[in-house]
Scaffold this active site. Sequence first.
Site, short mmCIF file in Angstrom:
data_model
loop_
_atom_site.label_atom_id
_atom_site.label_comp_id
_atom_site.label_asym_id
_atom_site.label_seq_id
_atom_site.Cartn_x
_atom_site.Cartn_y
_atom_site.Cartn_z
N LEU A 88 0.81 -1.22 0.00
CA LEU A 88 0.00 0.00 0.00
C LEU A 88 0.84 1.27 0.00
CD1 LEU A 88 -2.27 -1.36 2.83
CD2 LEU A 88 -3.09 -0.97 0.51
N SER A 131 -3.40 -0.74 -6.62
CA SER A 131 -3.28 0.10 -7.81
C SER A 131 -4.37 1.17 -7.74
CB SER A 131 -3.39 -0.77 -9.07
OG SER A 131 -3.17 -0.02 -10.23
N TYR A 157 0.54 9.94 -11.13
CA TYR A 157 0.06 8.95 -10.15
C TYR A 157 -0.48 7.72 -10.88
CZ TYR A 157 -2.60 6.96 -6.25
OH TYR A 157 -3.09 6.12 -5.28
N VAL A 196 -10.98 14.41 -0.61
CA VAL A 196 -11.90 15.54 -0.68
C VAL A 196 -12.78 15.63 0.57
CG1 VAL A 196 -13.61 14.20 -2.02
CG2 VAL A 196 -13.61 16.70 -2.14
N ILE A 213 -14.00 25.02 -3.35
CA ILE A 213 -14.18 23.76 -4.05
C ILE A 213 -13.42 23.83 -5.37
CG2 ILE A 213 -15.83 22.19 -5.15
CD1 ILE A 213 -17.91 23.11 -3.14
#
Length: 333
Positions: A88, A131, A157, A196, A213
Site C-alpha cells: 500500500l 493500484s 500517479y 476531498v 471547491i
Amino acid sequence: MTLPAGGDRLRRTCVVGGAGFIGSHFVARLLSDPETEQVTVYDNFSSGRDWHLEPVADDPRLSVVRADVGDLATLTETFRGHASAIHLASNPDIAAAVANPAIDFDQGTLLTHHVAEAARMAELELVLYASGSGVYGDLGEVEAAEDHGPMIPTSTYGASKLAGEAILAAYAAMFDFTVRAFRFGNVVGPHQTHGVGFDFVRRLLEDPTRLRILGDGRQSKSYIYVDDVIDAVLTAGALADTPFDAFNVATGDYVTVTEIAELAMAVLGLEPGTTIFDYTGGDRGWKGDVPVVRINTDKIRSLGWSNQRTGPQALRDSMSSMADDARAGLLTT
C-alpha cells in the site's frame, strides 16, 4: 471474524504501509482472525500514525518495523518468514505531482520495484497490490473493464500505478509468485489522512461560512468504504492461483464533489444554504485530475464480493468519523 476460505497464505502477512489509513484497517482485519499467525507492519510513518494501530498494539502476533521501502535490504529481511505482502506504500497526495512530478516515481514506481525484488529474494507466495482507477486515464462516461485498452494515464500517479502493475506482473511470471492488483475507486473511511471529504470536514470546522471547491463541483467519481475494499482484496487474494490478475473495486454508483460538500455540511450539522461554495472553475480539480470515472466491477463480483455501503453512505460514515477524530484532536494531515 475469519479470513476467506483458501486464505492460508494471508495468515503470515507483511502490510507495507500498514500504519496508514487503509493499511491499519487491513492489519486489524487480519488480526481479527484467531488463526492468523503473524502480521507485520512495515512503514516509515511519513503518513502513517501510531494511533491508527493502538486498537491492536498489544496483540503478540503484531510486529512493527519502522523503515522505508527504499531500504531494500531491510524490506527483504522483513519479508522473510511471511507468505504474503499487501503493498500500500505510495505517495498519498495525487495533486502533489503538479508541483513535483517526480514524486510518483520516487514514492511509487521505485518502491513497487523494491517490493517485487524483496518478494523474489524472500520467496513470498503472494503480493496484493493497491493500484488505482487512474491507470485508465480520462475516458469520460466510458465504463472501463479490466481488459480495457490502451491504458493512457493522464497523471503521474496513474502512470506510476500502471508501471507498478507491469513490474509485478513480470516478476510474478519470471519468479513464480502470485500477484493481484486492485484498481480502487476513491477509498474512504476512518483514519483518512487526505481526500476531498477529509479536506471539506477540516475546512468547514475552521470556517463554516465558506468552502473552497476545486473545479466546478460536477466531477463525478466512485467512493468506496475501506471495509468493502478489504473484503474485495482478501476475497481475491484467497482465490489467487495464476501469476497475475487485476480487479476493479468500486460501488457502481457515483457522487459529485458538490454532493460531497453538501454531505459534509449535513454531517457537521450545518443548515443547507448557510455555507457559500467558492468554485475555482474548470471541469477538473487540478492538472491530471480525471473529472469523470466509471469502472466496471463485474469481475470482482463474480467471486462473490459485494459492497455493503453505497458511495453516499460510505462518504457520510467516513466524514462522521473524521468529525469525531477532530473533536478528539486527531484530525491531522
